[in-house]
Design an enzyme around this catalytic site. Structure first.
Site, PDB file in Angstrom:
ATOM      1  N   SER A 232      -8.522  -2.922   2.915  1.00 44.89           N
ATOM      2  CA  SER A 232      -7.151  -3.072   2.414  1.00 44.89           C
ATOM      3  C   SER A 232      -6.671  -1.873   1.611  1.00 44.89           C
ATOM      4  CB  SER A 232      -7.057  -4.349   1.580  1.00 44.89           C
ATOM      5  OG  SER A 232      -7.460  -5.450   2.354  1.00 44.89           O
TER       6      SER A 232
ATOM      7  N   ARG B 242      -5.398   7.309   1.113  1.00 46.89           N
ATOM      8  CA  ARG B 242      -5.678   7.413  -0.320  1.00 46.89           C
ATOM      9  C   ARG B 242      -6.268   6.092  -0.786  1.00 46.89           C
ATOM     10  NH1 ARG B 242      -0.217   7.016   0.330  1.00 46.89           N
ATOM     11  NH2 ARG B 242       0.764   5.086  -0.411  1.00 46.89           N
TER      12      ARG B 242
ATOM     13  N   ASP C 126      -5.595  -6.393   4.741  1.00 48.67           N
ATOM     14  CA  ASP C 126      -5.547  -7.817   4.410  1.00 48.67           C
ATOM     15  C   ASP C 126      -4.148  -8.393   4.603  1.00 48.67           C
ATOM     16  OD1 ASP C 126      -4.425  -6.460   2.260  1.00 48.67           O
ATOM     17  OD2 ASP C 126      -5.351  -7.708   0.735  1.00 48.67           O
TER      18      ASP C 126
END
Length: 585
Positions: A265, A280, A318
């Site tokens: 996620s 990132r 997610d």
């Protein structure tokens, strides 16, 4: 990095939130029956000195007596303090404005401060002063319907830009989940969820007709692991998965490898569903040597080296999993949102509206799930969101300054810190906790968002839960006027977060034309599920934005996206490739 905007030091945030509100409430009840009274001992008064930075009267031991230019201590014969050896001064020669309970003398000896004059009450901020402060924070933290509509338009434009080309602040990532589930997916599938706090491993048995069964185990992530070498972190994930398969499920190398959906996620750019280059880290992760690399390939390497009997089929977010799982159960669910430690959204777009994937040659009406990563909205430029100085301090002292601006005003990781910064500002001004040690409140992120949830839930006349929070966790006494102010401040912060969250939902609903026909929004995360009145405030905000049509957009508790959703996507992917449909993706 530190920030001195308000005259106090602010450190980088931790990455794991404290106990949930239920555990904290139980802890308060336990402490009310076991915590001994504060020890007091007689002593002679200490002489006050003046802190030149703030013109504030400060005892030699560091206890704040209030501003000498403004409000005075409200009791005759101010309370005395003593040190068991002698009061100390910091190595820089400056005496702290606030109390410090324990300190070191220049000679290296420990000093302990104890309260005296037990029969004298500590001075507190007056009711009028608290009311004045509340009006100030209401103006800072309140979002009007007009301002929300401006934010909605800005978010919608930003989403469109992300669909046009790569490299945008809000990346609008194609997930290579093609269309909605049928609801008839069946079979056993593994799901691995690398969250902000835990690593979860699941076996999901899909039964069809929107039904499923789940067997799962959780593994705690340490702060060291979250900052460890990237490959070492993925090796740990593989080891936990292997333990679950062999020890919990009792499977061996003789059994067929199970398809695996890996819920990762964090923002990734994908060229196919079993591929993902980490853009990132978010949620406080900082593992080196993984940003800019293919996480799926690195994890496949871990599975092979450690001989784990699983086959990585899909790498998903997610929020995308929440979208698919919620639609599997309720086909009217068209949007999914996460409001927890972080925040994000996903929805189903048509390929014709995603110019940056034209080269794939998909039909214009082919569905493609989009992972928005909208937590980055208004990052760097900061043109649209009504940031306060507290939001700026949180941003500048974070491990990603300038980034995730939307998330830092909404997510559960930050709401308690906004509250703490306001309280520290009032302490520095001499308007709160005069004569009391406030060192526990000085620690960055010491005030968990769960405390705000507890205070908002307090319905007692004397606000006993608020007393418990400040007495047992921070060692300070409060008046009823201060407690009423704290509860109202918590409501302001929580309401702002909910109304900003509604702006994001409204932008997607407007973009996709869902206002007339209506749609369900699957919502998950600790803020949505546990923070008092959060969902109601989102619905109120949608009505403020759209009028009566806003009532057609209804949020509901989402299905388990990171577990069940991941497994459903693995099933959809296997079926798609087995049938020869878009096998290259």
């Amino acid at each position: 990095m530190t920030s001195q905007l308000l005259g106090f030091t602010h450190l980088r945030p931790p990455t794991i939130m404290a106990e949930n509100p239920d555990k904290l409430a139980a802890r308060l009840a336990e402490l009310e029956t076991t915590t001994p009274p504060i020890s007091r001992s007689p002593s002679s008064p200490s002489s006050p000195v003046t802190d030149r930075r703030s013109n504030s009267a400060v005892l030699e031991n560091g206890t704040n007596l209030g501003s000498t230019a403004g409000r005075k201590a409200s009791i005759p014969g101010r309370p005395s303090f003593t040190a068991e050896r002698k009061a100390s001064i910091s190595s820089s020669g400056r005496i702290s404005r606030r109390g410090s309970n324990a300190a070191l003398t220049p000679g290296g000896q420990n000093v302990y401060h104890t309260r005296t004059n037990a029969d004298v009450e500590f001075p507190h901020a007056e009711k009028k002063t608290m009311a004045d402060h509340l009006r100030k924070y209401e103006s800072l933290l309140t979002l009007t319907p007009q301002r929300m509509r401006m934010i909605v338009h800005a978010i919608e434009d930003t989403l469109d830009n992300g669909l046009q080309k790569d490299g945008q602040v809000v990346p609008m990532i194609p997930t290579f989940v093609f269309g909605w589930p049928t609801g008839e997916e069946k079979g056993d599938y593994l799901a691995l969820d690398l969250g902000g706090t835990n690593l979860r491993v699941c076996l999901v048995t899909l039964l069809g007709h929107g039904k499923f069964e789940v067997t799962q185990t959780k593994y705690r992530l340490t702060e060291e692991q979250k900052q460890d070498e990237g490959q070492a972190l993925l090796d740990f994930c593989a080891e936990c998965l292997d333990s679950f398969i062999r020890d919990t499920l009792g499977r061996t190398d003789e059994d067929e490898k199970l398809p695996l959906g890996f819920t990762f996620s964090y923002p990734c750019s994908q060229e196919r569903i079993d591929h993902g280059v980490l853009i990132r880290w978010t949620k406080g992760f900082g593992a080196p040597n993984i940003e800019g690399r293919d996480v799926a390939a690195m994890f496949k390497d871990s599975l092979e080296r450690l001989n784990v009997p699983a086959e990585l089929t899909a790498l998903i977010n997610d929020t995308t999993g929440t979208l698919i799982a919620s639609n599997y159960v309720d086909p009217n669910t068209k949007i999914a949102v996460i409001f927890g430690t972080g925040c994000n959204a996903a929805y189903m777009e048509t390929a014709g509206s995603i110019p940056k994937i034209d080269k794939m040659g998909l039909s214009k009406d082919q569905g493609m799930a989009i992972n928005c990563e909208w937590g980055a909205f208004d990052s760097f430029d900061h043109q649209h969101l009504p940031r306060t100085k507290y939001d700026i301090i949180i941003d500048e002292s974070s491990n990603k300054p300038g980034e995730q601006s939307f998330e830092k005003m909404i997510a559960g990781l930050y709401l308690g810190e906004i509250f703490r910064l306001v309280v520290c500002e009032l302490i520095d001004a001499g308007d709160l906790f005069l004569g009391q040690n406030t060192y526990k409140l000085e620690k960055a992120y010491a005030f968990d968002t769960a405390f705000l949830s507890l205070m908002e839930s307090d319905v007692t006349d004397e606000l006993l839960t608020v007393i418990g929070v400040f007495t047992h966790f921070f060692g300070v006494e409060t008046t009823i006027e201060e407690r009423q102010f704290f509860k109202k401040l918590a409501i302001l912060i929580g309401t702002r977060a909910a109304r900003l969250s509604a702006c994001g939902i409204a932008a997607i609903a407007s973009k996709k034309g869902y206002l007339e026909e209506g749609c369900a929004v699957g919502a998950d995360g600790s803020l949505y599920n546990k923070y008092p009145n959060f969902a109601d405030r989102v619905h109120t905000a949608l009505t403020d934005i759209f009028g009566e049509k806003g009532k057609n957009i209804v949020t509901h508790h989402a299905e388990d996206g990171s577990g069940v959703g991941s497994a459903i996507i693995a099933a959809m992917t296997k079926a798609r490739k087995d049938s020869g449909f878009y096998t290259d993706f």
